[in-house]
Design a protein around this motif. Sequence first.
Motif, PDB file in Angstrom:
ATOM      1  N   THR A  94     -89.812 -42.546  20.110  1.00 32.79           N
ATOM      2  CA  THR A  94     -88.786 -43.159  19.009  1.00 32.79           C
ATOM      3  C   THR A  94     -89.771 -42.607  17.599  1.00 32.79           C
ATOM      4  O   THR A  94     -89.168 -43.217  16.726  1.00 32.79           O
ATOM      5  CB  THR A  94     -88.382 -44.619  18.871  1.00 32.79           C
ATOM      6  OG1 THR A  94     -89.766 -45.419  18.794  1.00 32.79           O
ATOM      7  CG2 THR A  94     -88.014 -44.648  20.207  1.00 32.79           C
ATOM      8  N   GLY A  95     -90.446 -41.818  17.329  1.00 34.12           N
ATOM      9  CA  GLY A  95     -91.147 -41.651  15.681  1.00 34.12           C
ATOM     10  C   GLY A  95     -91.667 -43.243  15.155  1.00 34.12           C
ATOM     11  O   GLY A  95     -92.119 -43.233  15.987  1.00 34.12           O
ATOM     12  N   SER A  96     -91.072 -42.725  14.224  1.00 39.83           N
ATOM     13  CA  SER A  96     -92.176 -44.050  13.841  1.00 39.83           C
ATOM     14  C   SER A  96     -91.604 -45.276  13.297  1.00 39.83           C
ATOM     15  O   SER A  96     -92.149 -46.118  12.710  1.00 39.83           O
ATOM     16  CB  SER A  96     -91.962 -43.689  11.842  1.00 39.83           C
ATOM     17  OG  SER A  96     -91.121 -42.978  11.658  1.00 39.83           O
ATOM     18  N   ALA A  97     -90.406 -45.576  13.949  1.00 42.13           N
ATOM     19  CA  ALA A  97     -89.601 -46.543  14.345  1.00 42.13           C
ATOM     20  C   ALA A  97     -89.750 -47.067  15.458  1.00 42.13           C
ATOM     21  O   ALA A  97     -89.480 -46.557  16.365  1.00 42.13           O
ATOM     22  CB  ALA A  97     -87.900 -46.627  14.255  1.00 42.13           C
ATOM     23  N   THR A  98     -89.856 -48.495  15.165  1.00 38.97           N
ATOM     24  CA  THR A  98     -90.635 -49.361  16.870  1.00 38.97           C
ATOM     25  C   THR A  98     -89.252 -49.879  17.797  1.00 38.97           C
ATOM     26  O   THR A  98     -87.955 -50.409  16.438  1.00 38.97           O
ATOM     27  CB  THR A  98     -90.987 -50.120  16.236  1.00 38.97           C
ATOM     28  OG1 THR A  98     -91.828 -50.726  16.032  1.00 38.97           O
ATOM     29  CG2 THR A  98     -91.110 -51.901  17.384  1.00 38.97           C
TER      30      THR A  98
END
Length: 630
Positions: A94-98
């Motif tokens: 999800t990349g830099s998103a939690t």
Amino acid sequence: MAFSNTRPLIPAVATTLLTCGTVVVPASPAAAETPRVHAVQGLTRHSPYTGQDVADVPGVVTAVDQFGSARGFWFQDPDPDGDPRTSEALFVFTGSATPDVGPGDDVRVSGTVTEYSPGDGLQTITQLTDARWTVVETGAEVPAAVVLDSDTVPTTYAPDHNGDINQLELRPEDYALDFWEAHEHMVLRIDDAPVVGPTDPYNALWVTTKETQNRSPRGGTVYGGYDDPNSGRLKIASLIPFSEQPFPKANVGDALAGTTEGPLYYSRFGGYLLRATTLGRHVDNALPRGVADDHRDWELSAATYNVENLSATDTQEKFDGLARGVAVNLGSPDIVALEEIQDNNGTVDDGTVAADETLDRFVAAIKDAGGPTYEWRQINPEDGTDGGQPGGNIRNAFLFNPARVSFVDRDGGDATTPVAAVEGPDGRARLSVSPGRIAPGDDAWQRSRKPLVGEFAFEGRTVFVVANHFSSKRGDQPLHGLHQPPERTSEVQRHAQAELVRAFTDDLTAVDPAANVMVVGDLNDFQFSRTLEILTADGGLDNPLLGLPEDERYNYVYDGNSQALDHMLLTPAAGERARYEVVRANAEFYDQVSDHDPQVVRFRPLTGDASVDHREDRKYYSGAGRPNRG
């Protein structure tokens, strides 16, 4: 709920960079509408769905990575297919998103199947990107962890394929790397895990799943040959916020008591690792730091110590720690060969090459720690030519205690002038320049440290010491990589370096067969390597490390493997008199001041007069031949 990440897909033909990794997208069959996880994972390291979209893949969330810029979650199918070759779990990137999910969420996940490689020559990570998901139910039972006991992981590490193993069908009952791949992203558990690699600066440590596999008396796993890389090693990192449970500061020989479990992931730094959602209790087993045996007045004591990029810009704490290592742990040897001395301003790249401030500060710290007032000798390298950290102008150096030994200075030694073995007026060997460098213009030393040679005198006996720091292993394929067996391309340069050092020592003994010659330092290779064979075979140098029990032949710990990179070699007659110790003060400890353990050897140098040397053998060694070497 849904989420769409923005990580771009990189074509399979893109250049793979260690710093950023790649996403592998080869041609693949059309995606099934709703495959199960094991179908996505497939029977090899690459998913048969790579590059395709999949929809509503079912599973239960087992863990969430909420740290850093590569976040995501793991989910696992609670209804496995029973095939040991297929993993039952996936990672959703999800990349830099939690992601807004938690363990126990029953989810249906859609997205693109990709194979992410964290670096050239490494395994890939099967994952879903551009993902969307729906939580069907919360509070579902998380699939039970696979328990890792001493017999779970195969002893054989990897198939001997002589190439890329990506497309081989997995054989998890036969090979450790296949076992780990067949359990990629699944929840694993190890109980009462023995620590075999200390906590590193990035809050990770190494354990072993095999309690008896090549264990050292101090609790490590000893790397004794290319054919046995210790398949039980497993890296542990934590998914638990440190505010809830700080990561343990563990040494080799400690343990994680109770249960450690979490999903299995893969990193360029060490390969497969368990991302712990439950972390065992740290048990500190009080591993002692080594202190060398006392040397005898009639013995010369000499040590080698890689001080890990020491410069005058370092903290006083580092100087003091290294100084205690010399004064206390090593017992203030008469001669200390140092590796990784940097120039006065360290990594500032402004043309500075002098290291007098670095060495003077180290000498002062050793005196403050209770050691003697050492003198030093070294040769400044040409700027930017000797490798190491850019701007650091790394080099070898000598410390010596003038109350015990004297240094024979002969003018003319500089960065580019080669030292030679010559015959002195007394018919004995001597150096043309002292200190000097071995063949500094040879291509073997390109962007690598040149050996420093010094001539010393101890009670009227001449001793030649060659301080070395051979080229690093950077560029070799990793043990855990996709090429099996891994290629060790860096050996080519070290073999050439060893040939030059061997030729020089042969020149000394050709002039004087009784010459006392020591070749010491960080040779960046193992006792069983071709590099060491070049130096020791066919009447060459003696390696006292081989006099230790096999489970004590190490001075460095890397990826949970206790191994030997530093060596102290002597001409055979001197080696017969040598007492040798690895002083275990750094490599096994999380709070190390260097990543290398120092070593010390003690012996009475030969005079070259057979009758005198024979009498001394009877007097000092009781006619018993080789003394205690451990």
